[in-house]
Write a protein that holds these residues in place. Sequence first.
Motif: not given
Length: 580
Positions: A6-21, A23-28
Amino acid sequence: MTISFSGLGSGMDYSSWVTQLTALKEQSIITPLETKKSTLQSQNSALSSLKTHYMTLSTNMQKISDSKYGASFDIFASSKVTMNNDNASNYIEVSASNSVPKMDFEIEVLELATSSSIKGNVKIEPEQMYVKTNTSLTQLEDFKAGTLVFKMNDKDETEYSIDVEKSDTMQSLIDKINNIENGIFEATLDDDGNFKITCLDENKKIVSLNGTSNFKDLAELKMSSNGYESNGPIKAGTKSAFNVRLVDSGLFSEGEFKINGETFKIDNTTTMGQLINSINTNLNANVKALYNSVTGTFTLTSTETGANDIEIEEISSNFISTVGIDNKDNLIMGKDAKFKINGEELTSSSNTVKAEDSGIYGLTLTLKKVTNNEADTSTNAINGPITVSVAQDTETITTAVKDIINSINEVITQTDTQTKTGGTLAYDSSLISVRNSIRNIASMQYNNLSTYKTLNSIGISTGSIGASISSDTTKLQLDEDAFLDALKNNPSEVQSLLQNFVENLEIQIKKVNDSTQGYFAVKTKSIDDQISTLNDTIDRKKLSLEAYETNLTTKFTNMDLMISQMKSQYIDAGLYTSSS
């Protein structure tokens, strides 16, 4: 794998960052491999489709190449029979084996061959059948299911009812009656088919028996002193003369007799149907038996046509003399077929006339109807000789050549489609080489021949002289008239030319069709191996990608935890102020 936090400590959506990173790795690392795999699979599909066309060509070529291996395989030796009357096939059929010389002859059918037969007379009466315990109630004529109601003479006029169903047998009906009121009734059926219902209670009596079923009427049940009983045995239809035991009929005795040396036996269980079956299935007896139960006629007919005697011998059974087939006066001797070929009268014991009877090598004549029959007044009646012509079967040969030409054209078209720029098998040098060889072979000259040295000389070309320059010159065409003329003028050289052509084609086709060393086998195996290697690589890359995603998730989770801890420390120290 789906990982979320959830990114409860920072309030940031780290989950979507991991998904996007991820996906980029998978494409390569994976998508290029999947694309390559898809390309290979498309090539395999194209190879499979193309192989079908080459295999069809190979199959069609065999019709020509097999002609080298004797008359039975030689389409150039095949014969075609024609007759001068459209209705002739109703009178005669003519079949010709390969290598029969060309000929014309006239035939007349004077008399058809017939079979010897002998008749006798004996009348076997049908046998009345009566019910047994296992007899289905549906065997009773016009049986109707429903209820059977017993009315008693007690003061309450008690009634007992049972269901009489189509699935019942006499035994199941008896059981239903005997189970009423703990056995107040006893139903019985004796061996002769007599049926009885008795009331076992001395103080009670059955005063009526009714219901919606018609069993009472069919069984002809009448009231007795303490129940009901049938008016004699209950009828269950009749046994046909074919199923009556011969001994039980009172006409025949047990024992044996012979027909054409074959022994047949009658015992106390043998029926007429069984005896006829044993005669008709005995191939050595050479007769067929028939019994007409209406007229009482028993007939033996020879299975072979012609003047053949039917030898009958009575041994210990009186069957032969009883039916009357021991009297030779009843024997109608069969006749041989009579026919004329070119005016000469000939005979045959069979209506299927072989060469030894007709004197014509390789021909089989099937006589079906008499010609010149004054009694035949039909419009299509033939009243003269039938002219039969035997010639080379050019239609079969022409069809075989057309099939090869069409297959070659399809092979070239499909190969060009697959190997052209942008094609699934673009620039495949092996396929292009075979394709060009096939095309060149069609233009070869065979100097070992004298009259017809090229396919063009017998009507096979890429187009007629003067054809439009825009016409498709990659496809072979057949000038059927020119081909038939060549076949008529010099059939042996046309055959040699086509065989030479097919022999050269076979060399090229084997390069692609051979099941172990051919292009399709080798290429397909190579692609299958590449796909297998790619699958292994893709599986490893997917594991690596999962590890990468897990590692990212761990790092961001730890960072979020640190931020949360720092935030808590600042709050405790009074250094954190929430903005509004």
